[in-house]
Motif scaffolding. Structure first.
Motif, mmCIF file in Angstrom:
data_model
loop_
_atom_site.group_PDB
_atom_site.id
_atom_site.type_symbol
_atom_site.label_atom_id
_atom_site.label_comp_id
_atom_site.label_asym_id
_atom_site.label_seq_id
_atom_site.Cartn_x
_atom_site.Cartn_y
_atom_site.Cartn_z
ATOM 1 N N GLU A 1 0.846 -1.345 0.257
ATOM 2 C CA GLU A 1 -0.223 0.194 -0.113
ATOM 3 C C GLU A 1 0.706 1.156 -0.070
ATOM 4 O O GLU A 1 0.758 2.099 -1.078
ATOM 5 N N ALA A 2 2.267 1.155 0.589
ATOM 6 C CA ALA A 2 2.533 2.017 0.689
ATOM 7 C C ALA A 2 3.142 2.700 -0.473
ATOM 8 O O ALA A 2 3.679 3.824 -0.865
ATOM 9 N N ALA A 3 4.331 1.485 -1.322
ATOM 10 C CA ALA A 3 4.306 1.592 -2.495
ATOM 11 C C ALA A 3 3.262 2.716 -3.568
ATOM 12 O O ALA A 3 3.306 3.291 -4.656
ATOM 13 N N GLU A 4 2.140 1.515 -3.403
ATOM 14 C CA GLU A 4 0.975 2.442 -4.165
ATOM 15 C C GLU A 4 0.770 3.734 -4.037
ATOM 16 O O GLU A 4 0.734 4.725 -5.104
ATOM 17 N N MET B 1 2.832 6.318 -3.375
ATOM 18 C CA MET B 1 3.643 6.657 -3.964
ATOM 19 C C MET B 1 4.131 6.999 -5.161
ATOM 20 O O MET B 1 4.698 7.149 -5.523
ATOM 21 N N GLY B 2 2.324 6.085 -5.770
ATOM 22 C CA GLY B 2 2.662 6.581 -7.100
ATOM 23 C C GLY B 2 3.234 5.354 -7.953
ATOM 24 O O GLY B 2 3.325 5.575 -8.830
ATOM 25 N N ALA B 3 3.569 4.011 -7.205
ATOM 26 C CA ALA B 3 3.998 3.030 -8.232
ATOM 27 C C ALA B 3 2.900 2.114 -9.207
ATOM 28 O O ALA B 3 2.099 1.963 -8.605
ATOM 29 N N THR B 4 3.695 1.950 -10.094
ATOM 30 C CA THR B 4 2.799 1.136 -11.414
ATOM 31 C C THR B 4 2.670 0.417 -10.741
ATOM 32 O O THR B 4 3.053 -0.422 -9.910
ATOM 33 N N GLN C 1 6.076 -1.909 -11.187
ATOM 34 C CA GLN C 1 6.735 -1.683 -10.229
ATOM 35 C C GLN C 1 6.340 -2.097 -8.997
ATOM 36 O O GLN C 1 7.534 -2.648 -8.611
ATOM 37 N N ARG D 1 9.484 -4.516 -7.769
ATOM 38 C CA ARG D 1 10.565 -3.460 -6.649
ATOM 39 C C ARG D 1 10.088 -4.112 -5.146
ATOM 40 O O ARG D 1 10.814 -3.411 -3.713
ATOM 41 N N VAL D 2 8.717 -4.098 -5.036
ATOM 42 C CA VAL D 2 8.083 -4.835 -3.702
ATOM 43 C C VAL D 2 8.017 -5.915 -3.287
ATOM 44 O O VAL D 2 9.309 -6.527 -2.379
ATOM 45 N N PRO E 1 11.064 -8.824 -4.472
ATOM 46 C CA PRO E 1 13.077 -8.416 -3.245
ATOM 47 C C PRO E 1 12.323 -8.807 -1.816
ATOM 48 O O PRO E 1 12.841 -9.534 -1.729
#
Ligand SMILES: Nc1ncnc2c1ncn2[C@@H]1O[C@H](COP(=O)(O)OP(=O)(O)O)[C@@H](O)[C@H]1O
Ligand SMILES: [Mg+2]
Lengths: 220, 342
Positions: A124-127, A129-132, A135, A139-140, A143
């Motif tokens: 959710e944090a990545a979302e 931040m505007g990650a596709t 991504q 990237r999440v 890894p």
């Protein structure tokens, strides 16, 4: 008729090679199929990144279907498919096809469970931040779950070592085949013990490598 | 900066409607630290998640910097999200990445050149005071340090808005203080609008300019921090105020007031900062023919400014008392306390 273990050594070596080859190739192919499948299961799931019920249900059913067939039956049942893919229904290459079909759905489930361990808050944090979605997967999800995926692939590898023993059934050779055809069917106990010990060593080494790599990855 | 206009979020719960956020009207100004307080389940998290569209509103309109985000395409929305930072109760850091890479993450996914990323990460880590931890992993950090990383990550893309979902609720009181101080600096130095939600009154007391109180998805009361502390209307607000400041007159004192009969003149004097009660009150007894008797009092700190109230009894002639009240009312708020009402 007693066979000398020393004389038999080249035969054992060849069988070891066959086992490693079967397991290695199957693992590679099954991971190539299972990893994306596992990712697809997670992202299409209810509340997933690319939630899609029809796709999730279809994938999940296919995975369940193949996971419910006992390997020994799968081995025989897909002979025509094997013949179609590798041009022959016997030999080491022929054994790889059922091994892949057997373990790819298994790996998909293992990967799925590894990815589900990634905390939803991190996704959710990545979302936020505007990650596709891509991504986030690259990237999440991967890894963050990689260390757990490696441990799970280790489990899958050991499963493959076991399954490859049955693959002798279609002339795949390998240590399991050797143990059965010489040790069991011809009562050559020391050959059976030697091959089984080798299998034990292979499993131990696999697990050790898996543990070390997994630990390394957690802190790359 | 953030405007809620009749916004609701409705969840289906086995056939039932659950209004997690119910007809909320709120307006957060630019550069303001706005707090939303409420008990667990009040709908606070849902409310902040509506701002960056992690939750889609079911009703109403939500404008961020004048823009209705629901009208945007997905790529446009992702772009806007880079201008809205967010921090969380459990930090939500990437465990497999170092502090540096965590902070770099929002820049890396935006395709910022590596050189610029390194410079920005260094700058922002300096700001949050974690330059020496750049190469550590999150599990080597304390909770407060993790939240600093979260703040650094949220600030990396230089957002206009920072959303805080219970950002200090997992921290001890000392660490909470230092994080709140940092958030104030974020607002003061970068002029970032902060919307923070919490269930702790001491958090809003420390940093918020204005607050809204939520219950059952609704905003039941809102106003400046001083208004809500001095004159809480709703019982829930009163409960929250009471967690940091006893606002009600204790029963034993009330009893004393009642016993003394209705002829007594009891007042609640609310004072802020320089209008501090004591000099004002002692001045009263000098300038007028009244005697001041303090029955009960409480002082706290709002945004670092002393704030409190005293319950006093004025003794003297009615005429003198009226004049005295009239005089002190210029610098402090005075309310008469009815014996039965408390
Ligand atoms: N995704 C969801 N689906 C269904 N109900 C939800 C969901 N998210 C929150 N809720 C419900 O909405 C209400 C408000 O939740 P939340 O916003 O998390 O409250 P708070 O943050 O104030 O504790 C709760 O009753 C919660 O159970
Ligand atoms: Mg919450």
């Amino acid at each position: 008729m007693q066979v000398n273990l020393m004389d038999f050594w080249p035969r054992i070596l060849e069988a070891t090679n066959q086992t490693l080859l079967m397991v290695g190739i199957s693992l590679l192919a099954a991971t190539l199929i299972g990893l994306p499948l596992g990712i697809a299961l997670v992202v299409t799931k209810d509340g997933g990144l690319l939630e899609n019920k029809p796709i999730f249900n279809a994938l999940s059913s296919v995975v369940n279907f193949f996971r419910s067939i006992p390997f020994i039956i799968l081995l025989v049942a897909i002979l025509p498919i094997t013949r179609f893919i590798v041009g022959s229904s016997i030999g080491t290459a022929a054994a790889v096809v059922p091994l892949v079909i057997f373990s790819a759905p298994y790996i998909a489930r293992l990967v799925e469970s590894s990815l589900l361990e990634v905390k939803s808050g991190v996704i959710e944090a990545a979302e936020a931040m505007g990650a596709t979605p891509w991504q986030i997967i690259a990237r999440v999800y991967i890894p963050e779950a990689l260390s757990s995926i490696v441990l799970n692939l280790t489990i899958a590898t050991i499963g493959l070592v076991g399954a490859s023993a049955m693959a002798g059934f279609v002339g795949g050779g390998g240590l399991g085949d050797l143990a059965i055809s010489y040790g069991y069917q011809r009562f050559e106990t020391d050959i059976m013990i030697a091959t089984v010990l080798l299998l034990v060593v292979i499993v131990q080494i696999t697990q050790t490598i898996g543990n070390v790599v997994s630990k390394k990855i957690r802190r790359q | 900066m953030i405007e809620f206009e009749g916004v609701s979020k409705i969840y289906e719960h086995n056939g039932n409607e659950l209004r997690a956020v119910d007809q909320v009207d709120l307006s957060v100004n630019k550069g303001e630290i706005f707090g939303v307080i409420g008990y667990s389940g009040a709908g606070k998290s849902t409310l902040v998640r509506l701002v960056n569209l992690l939750e889609y509103p079911s009703e109403g309109r939500l404008l961020v910097d004048g823009e209705d985000l629901t009208q945007l395409s997905k790529p446009e929305l992702r772009k806007v999200r880079k201008r809205i930072g967010m921090i969380f109760q459990h930090f939500n850091l990437l465990e497999s990445k170092t502090v540096r890479h965590n902070v770099a993450f929002p820049l890396a996914i935006s395709g910022v050149p590596k050189k610029d990323i390194d410079a920005r990460v260094e700058e922002i880590l300096e700001f949050v005071g974690l330059s020496d931890k750049a190469r550590q992993y999150p599990d080597q950090l304390s909770g407060g340090q993790k939240q600093r990383v979260g703040i650094a990550r949220a600030l990396a893309t230089s957002p206009d808005i920072l959303l805080c979902d219970e950002a200090t609720s997992a921290l001890d009181p000392e660490t909470t203080k230092s994080i709140l101080k940092l958030l104030r600096r974020v607002r003061d130095e970068y002029n970032i609008t902060i919307l923070m939600i919490t269930h702790e009154m001491n958090v809003v007391r420390e940093v918020c300019d204005r607050i809204a109180v939520m219950e059952h998805g609704r905003v039941i009361e809102q106003g400046s921090i001083f208004d809500l502390f001095s004159q809480p209307e709703h019982p829930t607000t009163k409960n929250f105020v009471r967690t940091v400041m006893e606002n009600e007159i204790p029963a034993s004192i009330l009893e004393g007031i009642e016993n003394r009969g209705a002829s007594r003149h009891i007042y609640r004097v609310t004072f802020v900062n320089e209008s501090a009660g004591q000099p004002v009150l002692s001045g009263v007894s000098k300038s007028f023919e009244v005697e001041v008797n303090v029955l009960f009092g409480q002082i706290t700190e709002l945004q670092g400014i002393p704030f409190g109230h005293l319950v006093v009894e004025l003794q003297g002639e009615d005429k003198e008392i009226v004049r005295a009240i009239d005089s002190i009312q210029r610098s402090v708020t005075v309310q008469e306390v009815k014996a039965h009402a408390g």
